[in-house]
Design an enzyme around this catalytic site. Structure first.
Site, short mmCIF file in Angstrom:
data_model
loop_
_atom_site.label_atom_id
_atom_site.label_comp_id
_atom_site.label_asym_id
_atom_site.label_seq_id
_atom_site.Cartn_x
_atom_site.Cartn_y
_atom_site.Cartn_z
N ARG A 64 0.81 -1.22 0.00
CA ARG A 64 0.00 0.00 0.00
C ARG A 64 0.84 1.27 0.00
O ARG A 64 1.93 1.32 0.59
CB ARG A 64 -0.94 0.01 1.22
CG ARG A 64 -2.02 -1.04 1.16
CD ARG A 64 -2.69 -1.24 2.51
NE ARG A 64 -3.86 -2.12 2.44
CZ ARG A 64 -3.81 -3.44 2.43
NH1 ARG A 64 -2.63 -4.06 2.49
NH2 ARG A 64 -4.92 -4.16 2.36
N HIS A 89 -0.46 -2.46 -4.81
CA HIS A 89 0.14 -3.43 -5.74
C HIS A 89 0.36 -2.89 -7.16
O HIS A 89 0.28 -3.65 -8.13
CB HIS A 89 -0.71 -4.69 -5.80
CG HIS A 89 -0.65 -5.54 -4.57
ND1 HIS A 89 0.37 -5.47 -3.65
CD2 HIS A 89 -1.51 -6.49 -4.11
CE1 HIS A 89 0.16 -6.34 -2.68
NE2 HIS A 89 -0.98 -6.96 -2.92
N HIS A 162 3.58 -12.97 -5.39
CA HIS A 162 2.34 -13.05 -4.61
C HIS A 162 1.73 -14.45 -4.66
O HIS A 162 0.51 -14.60 -4.79
CB HIS A 162 1.34 -12.01 -5.11
CG HIS A 162 0.39 -11.51 -4.06
ND1 HIS A 162 -0.45 -12.34 -3.35
CD2 HIS A 162 0.16 -10.25 -3.60
CE1 HIS A 162 -1.17 -11.61 -2.52
NE2 HIS A 162 -0.82 -10.35 -2.64
N TYR A 164 0.15 -17.82 -3.40
CA TYR A 164 -0.63 -18.33 -2.28
C TYR A 164 -0.30 -19.81 -2.13
O TYR A 164 -0.46 -20.59 -3.08
CB TYR A 164 -2.13 -18.21 -2.55
CG TYR A 164 -2.71 -16.83 -2.57
CD1 TYR A 164 -3.67 -16.46 -1.63
CD2 TYR A 164 -2.36 -15.89 -3.54
CE1 TYR A 164 -4.26 -15.20 -1.64
CE2 TYR A 164 -2.94 -14.63 -3.56
CZ TYR A 164 -3.88 -14.29 -2.62
OH TYR A 164 -4.46 -13.05 -2.65
N ASP A 227 -2.71 -10.01 7.89
CA ASP A 227 -2.30 -9.23 6.72
C ASP A 227 -1.35 -8.17 7.25
O ASP A 227 -1.67 -6.99 7.34
CB ASP A 227 -3.52 -8.59 6.03
CG ASP A 227 -3.18 -8.01 4.66
OD1 ASP A 227 -2.03 -8.20 4.20
OD2 ASP A 227 -4.06 -7.37 4.06
N GLU A 291 5.21 -12.75 1.46
CA GLU A 291 5.68 -11.88 0.39
C GLU A 291 6.87 -11.07 0.89
O GLU A 291 6.71 -10.11 1.63
CB GLU A 291 4.56 -10.94 -0.05
CG GLU A 291 3.25 -11.64 -0.40
CD GLU A 291 2.06 -10.70 -0.30
OE1 GLU A 291 2.10 -9.63 -0.94
OE2 GLU A 291 1.11 -11.02 0.44
#
Length: 326
Positions: A64, A89, A162, A164, A227, A291
């Site tokens: 961000r 992003h 990124h 997962y 997060d 990340e």
């Protein structure tokens, strides 16, 4: 699509859209191979709204930026506003996850090198940024990612992958029983919009404490889902192991190394059962991301590690996802 397989049968696949890792087949303690990363069976999936940055290179600035604004050398730049009132992003239409990269399969190793030249002003970022991302699969079951970038004007940069992960296999409903350790005593404190305040706060005594390995699910509800950017121990610029994840049933172990100052832990809080590869639903808390990157909103936080890249300099970033069994 590019495919490489090592001597132990571990296989990785990529596509040129977003320099995206689409599959990673990893053996368990019995040698059974399972695909442990989320993704889609076709390009349409990656171009759809169901894609939450699965497997891609993220940037020009991952994470961000407050109000999408930053000032560099006295000039203010405005980026896209794409998460609440802030930037996330790299943008909307031409962020690095959405463009097509040039690619070549490496001849001297098991890997693929991707290249993209982002023109001056793309998504509001200054400078023509030339980026190389090299994925290398080793015979020791490690996936190494090396990033390099140069610019012709002062700019900002923060790149990551990124992916997962679910070490029991993509589409398994939960990672709450995965055990996680992160070598970090602090996190970047954030406000209600997940923008850093500039303070670094201790994880001790909070649901964010992963200094000793324990279940991801132990305090995830108290944390509201993870997060968070962890302030990694060790010296920025030095490659060191910073995290490990263990999945007890399969025995798969993931160890993460990087030379970056931070790692964002994300537990797929935004997923809601959308179908992925093979039609398998991808659920909230059904995967995790680690990340490696600089701190969020670094351009606006003078005490954070610098994200400025100038002509004549080269941005370097290495991340290694090393797999084993226990």
């Amino acid at each position: 699509m590019y495919v490489v397989t090592n001597s132990q049968g571990m296989t990785a696949r990529w596509i040129t859209r977003g320099a995206t890792l689409t599959e990673l087949h990893v053996p368990d303690r019995n040698g059974k191979l399972v695909d442990v990363v989320l993704g889609f069976d076709d390009l349409a999936g990656y171009e759809s709204g169901a894609n939450h940055h699965f497997g891609c290179v993220t940037g020009r600035f991952a994470n961000r930026i407050k109000r999408g604004r930053f000032t560099l050398d006295g000039v203010e730049y405005q980026l896209a506003i794409n998460i609440g009132p802030n930037h996330l992003h790299g943008g909307v239409l031409r962020s690095l996850d959405k463009v097509t990269w040039e690619a070549e399969q490496l001849r001297d190793s098991l890997g693929v090198r991707f290249r993209y030249e982002s023109p001056d002003g793309e998504e509001g970022f200054p400078g023509t940024l030339t980026t190389l991302v090299t994925y290398t699969l080793t015979d020791e079951n490690a996936l190494r990612i090396d990033y390099e970038a140069t610019t012709d004007k002062p700019t900002i940069i923060n790149l990551t992958n990124h992916s997962y992960f679910n070490l029991a296999g993509h589409g398994n409903p939960s990672v709450l029983d995965h055990e996680l350790k992160i070598d970090a005593d602090r996190v970047t404190e954030v406000d209600e919009e997940s923008i850093p305040t500039g303070n670094l706060v201790e994880v001790a005594g909070t649901p964010l404490d992963f200094r000793c390995r324990h279940r991801i699910g132990d305090q995830i509800e108290a944390a509201g889902g993870y997060d968070n950017n962890y302030v990694l121990n060790g010296e920025w610029g030095t490659l060191r192991e910073i995290a490990e994840v263990y999945e007890p049933e399969s025995g798969r172990m993931l160890r993460v190394s990087t030379d970056q100052p931070g790692v964002q832990l994300y537990t797929a809080n935004g997923l809601s059962g959308q179908p992925g590869k093979g039609g398998k639903p991808y659920h909230k808390y059904g995967s995790f991301c680690l990340e490696t990157q600089n701190f969020p909103d670094a351009p606006n936080q003078p005490t954070f590690p610098t994200s400025v890249l100038r002509p004549g300099e080269t941005y370097h970033h290495t991340c290694i996802y090393a797999f084993d069994v226990a």
